[in-house]
Design a protein around this motif. Sequence first.
Motif, PDB file in Angstrom:
ATOM      1  N   GLY A  26      -2.862 -10.902  -3.829  1.00 37.02           N
ATOM      2  CA  GLY A  26      -1.675 -10.342  -3.191  1.00 37.02           C
ATOM      3  C   GLY A  26      -1.416  -8.891  -3.575  1.00 37.02           C
ATOM      4  O   GLY A  26      -2.337  -8.120  -3.796  1.00 37.02           O
ATOM      5  N   ALA A  27      -0.124  -8.555  -3.677  1.00 40.87           N
ATOM      6  CA  ALA A  27       0.258  -7.167  -3.942  1.00 40.87           C
ATOM      7  C   ALA A  27      -0.296  -6.691  -5.283  1.00 40.87           C
ATOM      8  O   ALA A  27      -0.690  -5.539  -5.439  1.00 40.87           O
ATOM      9  CB  ALA A  27       1.780  -7.036  -3.941  1.00 40.87           C
TER      10      ALA A  27
ATOM     11  N   LYS B 135      -6.233  -0.151  -6.772  1.00 45.56           N
ATOM     12  CA  LYS B 135      -5.863   1.263  -6.621  1.00 45.56           C
ATOM     13  C   LYS B 135      -5.756   1.950  -7.984  1.00 45.56           C
ATOM     14  O   LYS B 135      -6.234   3.070  -8.169  1.00 45.56           O
ATOM     15  CB  LYS B 135      -4.520   1.384  -5.880  1.00 45.56           C
ATOM     16  CG  LYS B 135      -4.643   1.048  -4.418  1.00 45.56           C
ATOM     17  CD  LYS B 135      -3.608   1.733  -3.554  1.00 45.56           C
ATOM     18  CE  LYS B 135      -2.210   1.334  -3.921  1.00 45.56           C
ATOM     19  NZ  LYS B 135      -1.268   1.653  -2.829  1.00 45.56           N
ATOM     20  N   ASP B 136      -5.127   1.266  -8.934  1.00 43.22           N
ATOM     21  CA  ASP B 136      -4.989   1.854 -10.265  1.00 43.22           C
ATOM     22  C   ASP B 136      -6.347   2.067 -10.913  1.00 43.22           C
ATOM     23  O   ASP B 136      -6.581   3.071 -11.581  1.00 43.22           O
ATOM     24  CB  ASP B 136      -4.146   0.932 -11.168  1.00 43.22           C
ATOM     25  CG  ASP B 136      -2.677   0.992 -10.825  1.00 43.22           C
ATOM     26  OD1 ASP B 136      -1.910   0.188 -11.397  1.00 43.22           O
ATOM     27  OD2 ASP B 136      -2.287   1.824  -9.984  1.00 43.22           O
TER      28      ASP B 136
ATOM     29  N   VAL C  82       2.091  -7.376   2.711  1.00 43.67           N
ATOM     30  CA  VAL C  82       2.022  -6.338   1.692  1.00 43.67           C
ATOM     31  C   VAL C  82       1.535  -5.060   2.356  1.00 43.67           C
ATOM     32  O   VAL C  82       0.625  -5.094   3.169  1.00 43.67           O
ATOM     33  CB  VAL C  82       1.008  -6.739   0.601  1.00 43.67           C
ATOM     34  CG1 VAL C  82       0.911  -5.655  -0.453  1.00 43.67           C
ATOM     35  CG2 VAL C  82       1.407  -8.066  -0.004  1.00 43.67           C
ATOM     36  N   HIS C  83       2.137  -3.947   2.039  1.00 37.81           N
ATOM     37  CA  HIS C  83       1.718  -2.685   2.656  1.00 37.81           C
ATOM     38  C   HIS C  83       1.471  -1.613   1.621  1.00 37.81           C
ATOM     39  O   HIS C  83       2.111  -1.580   0.573  1.00 37.81           O
ATOM     40  CB  HIS C  83       2.799  -2.194   3.613  1.00 37.81           C
ATOM     41  CG  HIS C  83       2.999  -3.091   4.783  1.00 37.81           C
ATOM     42  ND1 HIS C  83       2.090  -3.196   5.800  1.00 37.81           N
ATOM     43  CD2 HIS C  83       3.999  -3.945   5.091  1.00 37.81           C
ATOM     44  CE1 HIS C  83       2.521  -4.073   6.694  1.00 37.81           C
ATOM     45  NE2 HIS C  83       3.674  -4.541   6.289  1.00 37.81           N
ATOM     46  N   GLY C  84       0.571  -0.708   1.958  1.00 40.16           N
ATOM     47  CA  GLY C  84       0.306   0.425   1.079  1.00 40.16           C
ATOM     48  C   GLY C  84       0.976   1.661   1.626  1.00 40.16           C
ATOM     49  O   GLY C  84       1.299   1.747   2.802  1.00 40.16           O
TER      50      GLY C  84
ATOM     51  N   ASP D 230      -5.801  -3.323   3.704  1.00 42.17           N
ATOM     52  CA  ASP D 230      -4.974  -2.268   4.256  1.00 42.17           C
ATOM     53  C   ASP D 230      -4.180  -1.588   3.138  1.00 42.17           C
ATOM     54  O   ASP D 230      -4.116  -0.361   3.045  1.00 42.17           O
ATOM     55  CB  ASP D 230      -4.016  -2.870   5.296  1.00 42.17           C
ATOM     56  CG  ASP D 230      -2.990  -1.874   5.745  1.00 42.17           C
ATOM     57  OD1 ASP D 230      -1.780  -2.141   5.558  1.00 42.17           O
ATOM     58  OD2 ASP D 230      -3.380  -0.813   6.254  1.00 42.17           O
ATOM     59  N   ALA D 231      -3.597  -2.412   2.277  1.00 48.05           N
ATOM     60  CA  ALA D 231      -2.775  -1.846   1.201  1.00 48.05           C
ATOM     61  C   ALA D 231      -3.621  -1.055   0.210  1.00 48.05           C
ATOM     62  O   ALA D 231      -3.154  -0.115  -0.412  1.00 48.05           O
ATOM     63  CB  ALA D 231      -2.034  -2.958   0.482  1.00 48.05           C
TER      64      ALA D 231
ATOM     65  N   ASN E 129      -5.655  -7.727   1.561  1.00 48.78           N
ATOM     66  CA  ASN E 129      -5.159  -6.557   0.843  1.00 48.78           C
ATOM     67  C   ASN E 129      -5.814  -5.261   1.227  1.00 48.78           C
ATOM     68  O   ASN E 129      -5.473  -4.216   0.683  1.00 48.78           O
ATOM     69  CB  ASN E 129      -5.428  -6.735  -0.656  1.00 48.78           C
ATOM     70  CG  ASN E 129      -4.507  -7.764  -1.248  1.00 48.78           C
ATOM     71  OD1 ASN E 129      -3.390  -7.896  -0.810  1.00 48.78           O
ATOM     72  ND2 ASN E 129      -5.002  -8.472  -2.227  1.00 48.78           N
TER      73      ASN E 129
ATOM     74  N   ILE F   3       2.194   3.808  -5.704  1.00 50.07           N
ATOM     75  CA  ILE F   3       1.585   3.205  -6.892  1.00 50.07           C
ATOM     76  C   ILE F   3       1.716   1.689  -6.868  1.00 50.07           C
ATOM     77  O   ILE F   3       0.803   0.958  -7.227  1.00 50.07           O
ATOM     78  CB  ILE F   3       2.271   3.722  -8.175  1.00 50.07           C
ATOM     79  CG1 ILE F   3       2.272   5.242  -8.230  1.00 50.07           C
ATOM     80  CG2 ILE F   3       1.576   3.156  -9.394  1.00 50.07           C
ATOM     81  CD1 ILE F   3       2.959   5.783  -9.457  1.00 50.07           C
TER      82      ILE F   3
ATOM     83  N   ALA G 296      -9.202   2.580  -9.467  1.00 51.43           N
ATOM     84  CA  ALA G 296      -9.875   3.733  -8.867  1.00 51.43           C
ATOM     85  C   ALA G 296      -9.218   5.038  -9.294  1.00 51.43           C
ATOM     86  O   ALA G 296      -9.882   6.027  -9.588  1.00 51.43           O
ATOM     87  CB  ALA G 296      -9.868   3.604  -7.345  1.00 51.43           C
TER      88      ALA G 296
ATOM     89  N   ALA H  58      -3.879  -5.538  -4.896  1.00 52.04           N
ATOM     90  CA  ALA H  58      -3.973  -4.225  -4.247  1.00 52.04           C
ATOM     91  C   ALA H  58      -3.649  -3.132  -5.253  1.00 52.04           C
ATOM     92  O   ALA H  58      -4.343  -2.126  -5.361  1.00 52.04           O
ATOM     93  CB  ALA H  58      -3.003  -4.159  -3.057  1.00 52.04           C
ATOM     94  N   LYS H  59      -2.596  -3.350  -6.007  1.00 51.37           N
ATOM     95  CA  LYS H  59      -2.207  -2.337  -6.986  1.00 51.37           C
ATOM     96  C   LYS H  59      -3.285  -2.148  -8.037  1.00 51.37           C
ATOM     97  O   LYS H  59      -3.611  -1.031  -8.408  1.00 51.37           O
ATOM     98  CB  LYS H  59      -0.897  -2.752  -7.662  1.00 51.37           C
ATOM     99  CG  LYS H  59      -0.414  -1.737  -8.695  1.00 51.37           C
ATOM    100  CD  LYS H  59       0.998  -2.059  -9.162  1.00 51.37           C
ATOM    101  CE  LYS H  59       1.613  -0.873  -9.878  1.00 51.37           C
ATOM    102  NZ  LYS H  59       1.105  -0.620 -11.207  1.00 51.37           N
TER     103      LYS H  59
END
Lengths: 388, 320, 288
Positions: free
Chosen positions: A228-229, A236-237, C119-121, A261-262, A259, C213, A239, A232-233
């Motif tokens: 989930g979220a 990203k973190d 969930v969106h970025g 897209d996010a 995920n 973030i 990277a 995604a976080k």
Amino acid sequence: MTTKKIARNLMLAATLATVSTVTLAQEKVKVGFMLPYTGTYAALGNAITNGFKLYVNENGGKLGGRQVEYFTVDDESDPAKATENANKLVKRDKVDVLVGTVHSGVALAMTKVARENKTLLIVPNAGADEITGPLCAPNVFRSSFSAWQPSYAMGQVVAEKGYKKVVTLTWKYSFGLESVQGFKEGYEKSGGKVIKDMTLPFPNVEFQPFLTEIAALKPDAVFVFFAGAGAAKFVKDYAAAGLNKSIPLYGPGFLTDGNLDAMGDAGKGLLTTLHYGDGLDNKKDKAFRQAYATTFKSQPDVYAVQGYDAAQMYNAGLKAAKGDLANQAEIIKGMETTKVDSPRGTFSLSKAHNPVQDIYLREVKGGRNMVIGTPVKALADPARGCKM
Amino acid sequence: MNSQLIFKLVALALLACVPLTGDSFYTELLAKTLILGIFAMSLDLLVGFTGLVSFGHAAYFGIAAYTVALLSPGYEAGNLWLLLFASVACSALAALFVGIFVLRTKGIYFIMVTLAFAQLAFFIFHDTPLGGGSDGVYVNVKPSASIGGWVPFDLDTQAHLYYFVLVLLVLVYLFLSRILQSQFGRVLVGVKSNEHRMQSMGYKTFGYKLGAFTLAGGLAGVAGFLYAIVFGFVTPELLSWHQSGNVLLMVILGGMGNLIGVVAGAFAFISMQEIFASWTKHWQLVMGGVIVAAVLFLPGGLAAIPGRIKRALQGGGNDE
Amino acid sequence: MDFASFLIQTLNSLQYGLLLFLVASGLTLVFGIMGIINLAHGSFYMIGAYLAFVLSSATGSLYMAILLGVPLSLAFGALLEWAFFSHLYKRDHLEQVLMTYGLILIFEELRSLLVGDDVHGVEIPALFSGSIPLSDVLSYPVYRLVVSAVCIVLAIALYYVIQRTRLGMMIRAGNHDRTMVEALGININMIYRVVFALGFALAALAGMLASPISSVFPNMGSHVLIISFVIVVIGGIGSVWGALVAALIVGFADTFGKVLVPEISGMVVYIVMAAVLLWRPEGIFKKG
């Protein structure tokens, strides 16, 4: 009124009476969905429901020859309310089959209720190993996976790449811990070593301290489970900290499913393992995706497939019992022996009622999880602790 | 007084008839509501009568529930009375311990510190190996009510379980009523209205407040004990601030300082959840709207409704 | 832990703490100056994040989103105050708890109705999307440094407004003695409206800044809410300076806790809170 009219009305009434008695005699099969329709996992709950209903529609709106009546309870992914929510469907609505859920904690409570009341339960997602382990039962089935399966396969993949030192990170709850356990089993048997297991409380998403720690430890690779979220976080973190350039990241498919897209560019090239993916070269999947997209105006995902297959499994069972809802033994036998023609590929059920299935290796390409190989075929969960 | 007594007896009679309907689901739902009623009454002692707003009351509910789950043998029946004693003792002791610390603060700080300790308890069960972590612990077999061989009732029969809950509710209600009429209770009420005055009259108010806090914790433990038995599944969420918030809502909805009122508050809360959920999947929107409207337009809670209706009927003269 | 890692963890702590400060600052103002317990504060953070998502998707730029989002937040905050919160001043804490709890439910469901549950970025602006290498394996994202800088600037601006301007003077006076201020002919209702709008906007801005973030997802306000309360109480209700110190303490406790004592890292913050309150029951810096 003229004689003609009277006669016509009488005929109409008679037909209506016959039709309604016939319909009344044709008892509907009651399907109870207990899924998250609000909160973090709402998208998954909806996808599973859509998948299930798609199969029923393709099957003429019937399961085992009977019309279907749906009952729905929103479990809000809340284990504390799980028992009463399950009771709503089992005791209040008296459903013939209970379908749910996403969150493992909620599913465990559902399994207990199903076992106590001998209601048929099909779990279309929750991967807690216990459900087809110590809590296994004749009336409990799963159409998805066990936490162990995709992670064990990833363990083998990482070992084959020749990495000697790996660090793991996950949320400290049963699903995360079971995933890491599965990974370790698949990885360490080929000589590699997990040098550190790190956890953070669920569902905390402040990962920076751990990224710094990974940089200090300098392993060859990192295995994580998040979904989930949070997933995604994390990606990203990871990277943003530049770690992906020197220390490759691996995880089960939940890391990327839903995920992408996010995550944006951070997810490019990520390798994950799961029992489903994009670009599968089989007819069933192509037809399934087409039908799903037309009906629901969005792309299906692994959760939709699991819902679809749950319906398939139940249909097979009901057909074997010739539509007799009361004959649970026959329904169960039918479900146990069926070969499910799933969009993920054909699978059958293990003795503990968990899918025995191929696990695919996927790479994030072009915003999708493209299948690039099948590292493990027909993988069965060891079902430790199951006494069936 | 008489009309109130009649009302209470009628309500009790109605509640006693529920298992006779044979509907398994609603009997269990009502049992849950009664358990929350006990929980709400225990908080009302603190909030409504002593003026101590605790935002961490769920901790004592949860500690008792976990005591039952952890002390119950894996696959056989534990003893009901021992479990009752143990779980109430644990929650009361926890309340005593916490009370010694938190009662040194006042007002908004008191609210926050009670929350802090509840969160501590939450994390102890959530993060350490003490409980089953975030996945919770099961009570696989319902406890047996035997007293040295004599088994007065069997909790596996739903009706017996329901009546056990109902009887405990009545006992807690009677117990609290007596306490509140005693000198101890009247000092508490005095503390709520003006603590300095009570102190100047020579009362050691800290001791009284601590007593109330401990008592409230123990009674919350009765509710937690019942919850573990009825549902057989205990998770750290039982100690979360959401639970503390929910029970506070029930107390406010029902009208603080009125024991029957808060039980009604529990009923109102559960009923609203069930009814709204059957209308729409966005039932929380309706619930939120009702709560906001209640605060804006209905100070005094449900317990004030009869009074308001009476005044309105008596010829809406002067408003208070 | 070697020295280099220690330094980097310190950087992590500072960055986390500063963002928490931004969220908590609004809460402490509303709490301290108007005496209102606002459980919906986490929802304000969530609204800001979703605003950033919606506006940046529509305009293609996070800058535009924030530029539009801040005035929108101020206006919405003022509206909320007028419609709901202005009725709470004379009520007791319980009713405030109850009503703001109801508001949380309403906001969360409205979010679900309007934007959905996925969930969106949110894209980081290209200028800040790089990373600064700190060691041979680890880099630090530029955006996080930018967010920290913005928080520091806002902290200074807030301090200046409250301590050095007429508005700030009126706010502080209204805090001490509402009746007197009214008697002096100052419109206290206006002041409260301004403070509330400001508090809302601060939380919303924190949400907007954090959205690239943290991503944007259902229930994202829940965790932030409880941490904000902890910070406000540790720092002293109404003290912006206290909120800053407390937020940094929480940032350090959480970061080092995760690495040094992972078993109890969830509890560390509450242990600190309990300890501080037992030492100074009104927080480190009392009101003012």
